[in-house]
Design an enzyme around this catalytic site. Sequence first.
Site, short mmCIF file in Angstrom:
data_model
loop_
_atom_site.label_atom_id
_atom_site.label_comp_id
_atom_site.label_asym_id
_atom_site.label_seq_id
_atom_site.Cartn_x
_atom_site.Cartn_y
_atom_site.Cartn_z
N HIS A 19 1.54 -9.39 -16.46
CA HIS A 19 0.47 -10.36 -16.71
C HIS A 19 -0.54 -9.77 -17.68
CE1 HIS A 19 -2.26 -8.21 -14.04
NE2 HIS A 19 -1.43 -8.33 -13.02
N HIS A 22 -1.51 -5.95 -17.25
CA HIS A 22 -0.50 -4.99 -17.74
C HIS A 22 -0.43 -5.06 -19.27
CE1 HIS A 22 1.38 -6.59 -13.83
NE2 HIS A 22 0.88 -5.41 -13.53
N CYS A 127 -3.04 1.22 3.37
CA CYS A 127 -2.94 -0.09 2.71
C CYS A 127 -1.67 -0.09 1.87
CB CYS A 127 -4.16 -0.34 1.83
SG CYS A 127 -3.94 -1.80 0.80
N CYS A 130 -2.27 -0.76 -1.93
CA CYS A 130 -2.65 0.41 -2.72
C CYS A 130 -1.61 1.50 -2.62
CB CYS A 130 -3.95 1.03 -2.22
SG CYS A 130 -5.39 -0.01 -2.32
N CYS A 144 -9.26 -3.94 2.83
CA CYS A 144 -9.16 -3.27 1.53
C CYS A 144 -9.72 -4.24 0.49
CB CYS A 144 -7.69 -2.95 1.21
SG CYS A 144 -7.46 -2.63 -0.55
N HIS A 147 -7.09 -5.60 -2.09
CA HIS A 147 -5.97 -6.43 -1.65
C HIS A 147 -6.33 -7.43 -0.57
CE1 HIS A 147 -4.16 -2.99 -3.74
NE2 HIS A 147 -3.40 -3.96 -4.24
N LYS A 299 -11.01 -12.82 -10.06
CA LYS A 299 -10.02 -11.74 -10.07
C LYS A 299 -8.62 -12.29 -10.32
CE LYS A 299 -9.50 -8.20 -7.03
NZ LYS A 299 -9.85 -7.25 -5.96
N LYS A 302 -2.12 -13.29 -7.39
CA LYS A 302 -0.94 -14.13 -7.23
C LYS A 302 -1.36 -15.44 -6.58
CE LYS A 302 3.56 -12.05 -6.73
NZ LYS A 302 4.40 -11.16 -6.00
N1 MSP Z 1 2.30 1.74 -10.08
C1 MSP Z 1 0.92 2.00 -10.15
C2 MSP Z 1 0.60 2.96 -11.28
C3 MSP Z 1 1.28 4.28 -11.20
S1 MSP Z 1 0.95 5.25 -12.60
C4 MSP Z 1 1.56 6.75 -12.24
C5 MSP Z 1 0.18 0.68 -10.38
N2 MSP Z 1 0.90 -0.32 -10.91
S2 MSP Z 1 0.34 -1.79 -11.22
O1 MSP Z 1 1.49 -2.59 -11.54
O2 MSP Z 1 -0.49 -2.27 -10.16
O3 MSP Z 1 -0.45 -1.66 -12.53
C6 MSP Z 1 -1.75 -1.22 -12.53
C7 MSP Z 1 -2.28 -1.22 -13.95
O4 MSP Z 1 -2.14 -2.51 -14.56
C8 MSP Z 1 -3.78 -0.96 -14.02
O5 MSP Z 1 -4.15 0.36 -13.96
C9 MSP Z 1 -4.10 -1.55 -15.35
O6 MSP Z 1 -3.65 -0.66 -16.32
C10 MSP Z 1 -3.27 -2.81 -15.35
N3 MSP Z 1 -3.97 -3.93 -14.74
C11 MSP Z 1 -3.54 -4.68 -13.68
N4 MSP Z 1 -4.45 -5.67 -13.46
C12 MSP Z 1 -5.45 -5.58 -14.34
C13 MSP Z 1 -6.53 -6.40 -14.69
N5 MSP Z 1 -6.86 -7.48 -14.04
N6 MSP Z 1 -7.25 -6.04 -15.78
C14 MSP Z 1 -6.92 -4.98 -16.56
N7 MSP Z 1 -5.89 -4.21 -16.27
C15 MSP Z 1 -5.29 -4.31 -15.05
O7 MSP Z 1 -0.99 0.64 -10.10
#
Ligand code: MSP
Length: 522
Positions: A19, A22, A127, A130, A144, A147, A299, A302
């Site tokens: 999304h 990412h 959690c 997390c 949390c 979440h 925020k 899903k």
């Molecule tokens: N799998 C772990 C990361 C492990 S790294 C060794 C994780 N994955 S995640 O799929 O949840 O992705 C988290 C990352 O996605 C965040 O750190 C950020 O880079 C990005 N984002 C997810 N949601 C976001 C927003 N709403 N806004 C900006 N970036 C965010 O955590």
Amino acid sequence: MSENFYVTTPIYYINGEPHLGHTYTTVLADTLARYHALAGERSFFLTGSDEHGEKALEVAAERQETPQQVADHYAKIFREVWDTLGIRYDRFIRTTDADHKAVVQSILQTVYDGGHIEFKEYEGLYCVGCERFLTDRDLEDGLCPDHERAPEKRSEANYFFKMGKQFAWLSEFIETNPDFIRPDRYRNEVLSMLKEESGLGGDLCISRPKTRLDWGIELPFDEGYVCYVWFDALINYLTGIGYPDDPDFPALWASAEHLIGKDILKPHAIFWPCMLRAIGLEPYRHLNVHGYWNVDSRKISKSLGNRISPLDMNEKYGFESFRYYLLRDMSFGIDSNFTEESLVTRINSDLANNLGNLVSRTLNMVKRFAEGNVPEPGPIGDLEREVMEVAGRLPEAVDREMRATRCHRALETIFGLVDAANRYLERREPWKVAKQEGGEESVRTTLYTCCEALRITAILLSPFLPLTAAEILERIGQSGELESAQLPQSAQWGGIQVGAATQKGDPLFPRIDLETIGESGA
Ligand code: MSP
């Protein structure tokens, strides 16, 4: 020897499709990797998927599949989406890759042999969202906050990484290396986290009994356990560049730049440097932390159904416009609010009215007044000098911002030249001068100046908007330029090939009508 630049994104969980969040981190990494390559460095960009842990099991249960099937499914989607959008990563790592498993096991053994691991009984609040134990201070009303669910009380015998004994060293390292974690606000946050955690002993549980979770990498010293998902995941940053044997590893590691969202600050700023020290490696070069994107001030979640898809954005606006908006509208480190209105406003003002307009006005006039070829300039005056001065300052100013991960400021700086060139055209009024007796030379100088401003703009913009930059260069007759371009030389004034045939083309960025966008939704 050329400099190295190693940039990473977090590896993404396999519990949904990519999304906006990412996409932001990934686009940022792509842009930085392209920028450093353009600056003549050897750049390496790593992204991938984080496939172990309980989250994967939850999704597998929902989808009635095995965790491996879920991992294969989402890893493929992530890769395909990045490929479709032209993201140029060097490796897509999966934590189920065989080399990664081997590296994690060998590191576990090293850390165990080094006396950094102990076995004990523990009770805590876990959690699954997390994938870590939370402390009471992490909770809001017993939930949390990230979440919005209550953590589970868990008590079991596990292996612990004794990271607390490194907190004194880590605090001092962060104090004495002020830009190790940046921007500043996150560095301060980490320093206070370290103070708090010290009081708690600072042990990190790094195992899960197979009786509860068998989806993970087995501990080499106890086959009854698998490795905790964060311990496994962070190590991807080493596996991805060939640790321990690849001859390029040391140089690349010394240049490591991690990009993360603020949600995963603690594992990257605390667990990871302590792990690296126990492994016997130097810390990464910088931890670059960005804020969160909200969507319409809420925020991303899903359940709210507001997970903006990069593929939808690509279809609706073109990915380059979306990419520009992400990089330009988020001040690095601070939260930003995504709305389609602000996206459209940004595209219209910067890309359609400003850049697009400069391209089409310049090329229309080159066609009308210079037979479609980049004209030979005559003597220059103060107005030309002004544009040249703005252009002359760009490479250094952009470089400074890029090395501090401030893409929004770098873009603002580059658009300073587009503004200057548009203003210059207004002042020179070549459309009027062309009708005056003997005005040809002045018109040629004006159009040369605009073409050259466009060439420099396109080169500097190429890491941000690779397709647009290539298109602009092609239209001004300099299509091969990007292949051999290197900063700062290629962005110096005077590099355009005079006489090259230009092409007018359609508007680069058609204006979007704000009224019509609401109808189809994002
Ligand atoms: N799998 C772990 C990361 C492990 S790294 C060794 C994780 N994955 S995640 O799929 O949840 O992705 C988290 C990352 O996605 C965040 O750190 C950020 O880079 C990005 N984002 C997810 N949601 C976001 C927003 N709403 N806004 C900006 N970036 C965010 O955590």
